[in-house]
Structures are given as C-alpha cells and as structure tokens.
Design a protein around this motif. Structure first.
Motif, short mmCIF file in Angstrom:
data_model
loop_
_atom_site.label_atom_id
_atom_site.label_comp_id
_atom_site.label_asym_id
_atom_site.label_seq_id
_atom_site.Cartn_x
_atom_site.Cartn_y
_atom_site.Cartn_z
N LEU A 14 8.18 19.27 -39.63
CA LEU A 14 7.26 18.17 -39.36
C LEU A 14 8.03 16.87 -39.12
CD1 LEU A 14 4.34 17.13 -39.27
CD2 LEU A 14 4.48 16.80 -41.75
N LEU A 15 9.07 16.64 -39.91
CA LEU A 15 9.89 15.43 -39.73
C LEU A 15 10.70 15.47 -38.44
CD1 LEU A 15 11.19 14.94 -43.39
CD2 LEU A 15 9.35 13.70 -42.24
N MET A 19 11.55 13.04 -34.27
CA MET A 19 12.97 12.85 -33.97
C MET A 19 13.32 13.33 -32.56
SD MET A 19 14.18 11.27 -36.48
CE MET A 19 15.90 11.36 -35.97
N VAL A 20 12.53 14.25 -32.00
CA VAL A 20 12.76 14.69 -30.62
C VAL A 20 12.65 13.51 -29.67
CG1 VAL A 20 11.80 16.08 -28.74
CG2 VAL A 20 12.02 17.07 -31.01
N LEU A 25 15.91 7.35 -27.66
CA LEU A 25 16.05 5.91 -27.92
C LEU A 25 17.46 5.54 -28.32
CD1 LEU A 25 12.78 5.23 -29.99
CD2 LEU A 25 13.18 4.79 -27.56
N TYR A 26 18.16 6.46 -28.99
CA TYR A 26 19.46 6.12 -29.56
C TYR A 26 20.64 6.84 -28.91
CZ TYR A 26 16.82 3.72 -33.16
OH TYR A 26 15.98 2.87 -33.81
N LEU A 37 17.04 19.27 -27.47
CA LEU A 37 16.94 20.73 -27.31
C LEU A 37 17.35 21.44 -28.60
CD1 LEU A 37 16.66 23.36 -25.69
CD2 LEU A 37 19.00 23.00 -24.86
N ILE A 38 18.47 21.04 -29.18
CA ILE A 38 18.95 21.66 -30.42
C ILE A 38 17.95 21.45 -31.55
CG2 ILE A 38 20.74 21.55 -32.21
CD1 ILE A 38 22.72 20.84 -29.90
N LEU A 39 17.42 20.23 -31.65
CA LEU A 39 16.45 19.91 -32.69
C LEU A 39 15.18 20.73 -32.51
CD1 LEU A 39 16.25 17.95 -35.10
CD2 LEU A 39 15.13 16.32 -33.57
N PHE A 40 14.71 20.83 -31.27
CA PHE A 40 13.48 21.56 -31.00
C PHE A 40 13.65 23.05 -31.27
CE2 PHE A 40 10.48 23.87 -28.35
CZ PHE A 40 9.29 23.22 -28.62
N VAL A 41 14.75 23.64 -30.80
CA VAL A 41 14.99 25.06 -31.02
C VAL A 41 15.15 25.34 -32.51
CG1 VAL A 41 16.63 26.96 -30.65
CG2 VAL A 41 15.98 25.47 -28.74
#
Length: 221
Positions: A14-15, A19-20, A25-26, A37-41
């Motif tokens: 959920l957190l 962040m995706v 932004l950063y 992509l890494i975060l989503f996978v």
C-alpha cells in the motif's frame, strides 16, 4: 488489529503505490522508469506472497481482507495515471486505462453500498486473469518508457540517416540501438495489447458484478 507478516507485506504494498509516482518527481528518466518498474513488480510479487502466506499459515485477518484490495487498486490506479501522463494522453493508453479506473470505482461503490451482503460479489477466476493482465501490462509499459529514454539519450546529435543506417546494419551499432529499438517495440505494442485485454476483461467482470448486485438494488427489498 493483527500485525503479522502477511499484513506487513500488504501495508508495504500500500505504501509502495504512491511511491511509483514519486519516482518521477525525484529521479530523471529513464532511471525513474526503472525504479518505478522495480517497485511495481516488487509490489505485485508481494500481492501473491502475502495471500499465500496468510492461507498457508492460517493468518487471514480482517485487517488483511480490508487492506489487500485497497493496496491492489491503489497500485493499479496510480501506475495507470503515471503511464497515461508520460504517454502524452495517447488514446491507445487512455481508453483502456479509463475503463479500468472506472470499473474499480464502480465495483468499490457497489461493495460499499451492499455492506454486509458485499460477500456475494466474490472474486471470480476471470477477475484474477484481469488483475494479472493489468499487472503485466503496466510493468511492460514502464519498461517501454525506460527503453524510449535510453534511445533519446543515445541518439542526441544523430541525424535520421545515421540512425536508419545503424538500424539497417550498414553502420556499426556501437551503442546497442538495435536491441533498444526492438525492446521499445515489444514493450510498446505488447503493453498496449495487454492493457486492452485487461480493459475488456475489466468491463466484463464489472458487468458480472453488477448483475450479481442487481437483486440487492431493488426498491422493494
């Protein structure tokens, strides 16, 4: 509330959803695309793991049952908003993304309205295929963004004739443009195809849920 490992993984997923978007932004592209992509996978993998662990360890809880669909929908909706944005509101992306987001809001509203009887809207096998198609499509489209920006960076200063010569094999491909263009094509067309499959399945499953809910929507109940 029960805070066990499956629930912790759900909370992390959920957190990870907002962040995706924060990645863009950063971080500059294409790094933002790769990080997203890494975060989503990673989040998609935890979706399978936390459900499996909850069932295997008999740690299913009301907290997990509440947070799991919220985490899934948040991840999908935010990722689709990001992809729609960096694709320049391309109609091939915008239309299925709109169908998916509309269905998620519609079904969530149905479940909320039905209250204690929302259990009749159980997740079907087709809905699981829809979710899988969504997740894979989004991951592939994030990869497309990364390929696209690598190509842009590595063709700065090249004219069209030089690029065509490299892709045709007449000029040595010293920076790997060939495989990057191939990756872009596969990710773009494959991602769009999967997103449209997910969009169609989304509408079918949404209609199925509506039909199941209709007996509870009658005024004479």
């Amino acid at each position: 509330m029960t805070l066990n490992l499956p629930n912790i993984l759900t909370i992390l997923r959920l957190l990870a959803a907002p962040m995706v978007a924060v990645m863009f932004l950063y971080f500059t592209r294409p790094w933002a695309d790769w990080f997203a992509l890494i975060l989503f996978v990673g989040a998609a993998v935890t979706d399978f793991i936390d459900g499996y662990l909850a069932r295997a360890w008999k740690q299913e809880s009301r907290l997990g049952a509440m947070l799991d669909p919220i985490a899934d929908k948040s991840m999908v909706v935010i990722a689709l908003l990001v992809i729609t944005g960096f694709s320049g509101m391309n109609p091939w992306i915008l239309l299925p993304a709109t169908a998916i987001i509309f269905r998620e809001v519609f079904v969530s509203g149905l479940r909320e309205f039905m209250g204690d009887t929302a259990g009749t809207l159980k997740v079907t096998a087709l809905a699981k295929w829809k979710t899988t198609a969504q997740m894979v499509a989004i991951a592939v489209l994030f990869a497309k963004g990364a390929f696209e920006h690598f190509i842009i960076e590595q063709t700065i200063g090249m004219d069209e004739a030089l690029i065509d010569g490299i892709l045709a094999g007449d000029i040595p491909d010293e920076v790997g443009l060939g495989w990057k263009f191939l990756g872009w094509d596969i990710a773009w067309y494959g991602g769009i195809a999967l997103l449209w499959v997910a969009g169609v399945l989304t509408l079918i499953t949404g209609w199925d849920y509506f039909n199941k809910a209709k007996p509870y929507l009658r005024e004479d109940r």
